[in-house]
Motif scaffolding. Structure first.
Motif, short mmCIF file in Angstrom:
data_model
loop_
_atom_site.label_atom_id
_atom_site.label_comp_id
_atom_site.label_asym_id
_atom_site.label_seq_id
_atom_site.Cartn_x
_atom_site.Cartn_y
_atom_site.Cartn_z
N GLY A 181 0.63 -1.26 0.04
CA GLY A 181 -0.06 -0.04 0.04
C GLY A 181 0.71 1.30 0.15
N TYR A 182 2.28 1.13 -0.20
CA TYR A 182 3.08 2.48 -0.34
C TYR A 182 3.26 2.99 -1.69
N ASP A 183 3.26 4.25 -1.99
CA ASP A 183 3.96 4.62 -3.27
C ASP A 183 5.23 4.42 -3.41
N VAL A 184 5.73 4.41 -4.58
CA VAL A 184 6.99 4.25 -5.06
C VAL A 184 7.74 4.95 -5.89
N TYR A 185 8.61 5.73 -5.75
CA TYR A 185 9.39 6.57 -6.56
C TYR A 185 10.85 6.12 -6.88
N VAL A 186 11.22 6.55 -8.11
CA VAL A 186 12.61 5.89 -8.28
C VAL A 186 13.36 7.19 -8.70
N ILE A 187 14.84 7.21 -8.49
CA ILE A 187 15.69 8.23 -9.43
C ILE A 187 16.78 7.64 -10.18
N GLU A 188 16.61 7.60 -11.34
CA GLU A 188 17.78 6.81 -12.19
C GLU A 188 18.86 7.95 -12.66
N TYR A 189 19.93 7.56 -12.80
CA TYR A 189 20.98 8.49 -13.05
C TYR A 189 21.55 7.97 -14.52
N ALA A 190 21.54 8.89 -15.38
CA ALA A 190 21.82 8.32 -16.96
C ALA A 190 22.33 9.44 -17.69
N THR A 191 23.40 9.69 -18.51
CA THR A 191 23.56 10.56 -19.54
C THR A 191 23.35 10.01 -20.91
N ASP A 192 23.10 8.71 -20.89
CA ASP A 192 22.85 8.03 -22.29
C ASP A 192 21.59 8.06 -22.33
N LYS A 193 21.26 8.72 -23.62
CA LYS A 193 19.63 8.82 -23.94
C LYS A 193 18.96 7.34 -23.91
N LYS A 194 19.59 6.22 -24.58
CA LYS A 194 19.01 5.02 -24.66
C LYS A 194 18.76 4.51 -23.20
N LEU A 195 19.70 4.67 -22.27
CA LEU A 195 19.72 4.06 -21.13
C LEU A 195 18.40 5.16 -20.31
N SER A 196 18.39 6.16 -20.60
CA SER A 196 17.21 7.12 -19.76
C SER A 196 15.91 6.53 -20.40
N ASN A 197 15.99 6.46 -21.69
CA ASN A 197 14.56 5.74 -22.43
C ASN A 197 14.05 4.38 -21.62
N GLN A 198 14.97 3.53 -21.38
CA GLN A 198 14.97 2.33 -20.82
C GLN A 198 14.31 2.33 -19.48
N SER A 199 15.09 3.23 -18.74
CA SER A 199 14.75 3.43 -17.49
C SER A 199 13.17 3.74 -17.14
N GLN A 200 12.96 5.07 -18.34
CA GLN A 200 11.47 5.56 -18.00
C GLN A 200 10.61 4.63 -18.29
N LYS A 201 10.65 3.79 -19.38
CA LYS A 201 9.66 2.85 -19.76
C LYS A 201 9.34 1.53 -18.60
N TYR A 202 10.55 1.33 -17.98
CA TYR A 202 10.60 0.18 -17.06
C TYR A 202 9.95 0.92 -15.86
#
Length: 254
Positions: free
Chosen positions: A216-237
């Motif tokens: 019942g808890y909300d989940v937040y994540v911080i991902e660190y990336a400078t690579d656009k592909k990795l950023s997009n993958q993290s966003q979609k995940y």
């Protein structure tokens, strides 16, 4: 739970700017929820942010102490060891009553500035010093903070949170959400760069965060990336798992 989980209008959902100064107020108002170190902001400045419809959470470090804090000298005898990869920072003995009192004092000062909640850091002290005393010390501090009646997000602290969820005997909750750094990404401190997380780490944190959600808890994540592909993958995940994500290209979060 009262956290905003989706975008509203033109605002971005969630931003973590612990390293930001008060000259970034305009940028902060572009988000529905922001995390700042409110110790560096005045009550008037926080009011300016909130007037634009932004909820303000303040960083509060309960598990370690940094040398730049003006109260550092009071607690040099209460530290447990150096904080790896972060110079001038030390793990705190959270079982110490004087440190517990200090955390409550700091929280009340932040509340008086008009913040909406706390972003609690370094409950990972329990991972590094896994004793009942440290676990109970964290629980004591979080219980005290929850009585201030402000929302609490725990940053990291998976070992502590997992034990808390397993042992919670009643419906009283001392936090309302969890933020996890680096599920899809990782930090290579030796090379000073962001990389893709290994499969085992990603699987572990995915299972952990999904269990947090089931409780019942909300989940937040911080991902660190400078690579656009990795950023997009993290966003979609994150979207796939219904987590609220903030993508940063700076470890300073400024």
């Amino acid at each position: 739970l009262i956290f905003i989980m989706a975008g509203c209008g033109s605002k971005k959902t969630y931003g973590v700017f612990i390293g930001a100064d008060s000259d970034k107020i305009k940028m902060l108002t572009e988000y529905e929820i922001v995390v700042i170190d409110a110790a560096g902001f005045s009550k008037k400045e926080i009011t300016q942010i909130k007037e634009k419809g932004t909820r303000v959470f303040s960083y509060l470090n309960i598990g370690s102490i940094e040398e730049f804090r003006d109260y550092y000298d009071e607690f040099t005898g209460k530290t447990l060891g150096e904080y790896e990869n972060w110079s001038d920072e030390y793990w705190m003995d959270v079982s110490d009553p004087f440190w517990q009192e200090k955390c409550l004092e700091l929280a009340k000062e932040l509340k008086n500035k008009g913040i909406d909640g706390f972003f609690i850091d370094n409950c990972d002290v329990y991972y590094n010093f896994p004793t009942d005393e440290i676990y109970n010390g964290l629980t004591t501090i979080l219980t005290q903070l929850s009585e201030i009646d402000k929302d609490i997000i725990i940053n990291g602290g998976d070992e502590y949170v997992s034990r808390y969820l397993e042992s919670k005997a009643d419906d009283k909750t001392i936090f309302r959400g969890v933020n996890q750094e680096c599920v899809c990404t990782a930090i290579d401190f030796s090379e000073g760069k962001f990389i893709k997380a290994d499969a085992d780490s990603k699987e572990y944190f995915t299972e952990y965060l999904n269990n947090v959600q089931k409780n019942g808890y909300d989940v937040y994540v911080i991902e660190y990336a400078t690579d656009k592909k990795l950023s997009n993958q993290s966003q979609k995940y994150a979207e796939k798992n219904n987590w609220t994500i903030y993508l940063s290209d700076s470890l300073n979060l400024d």
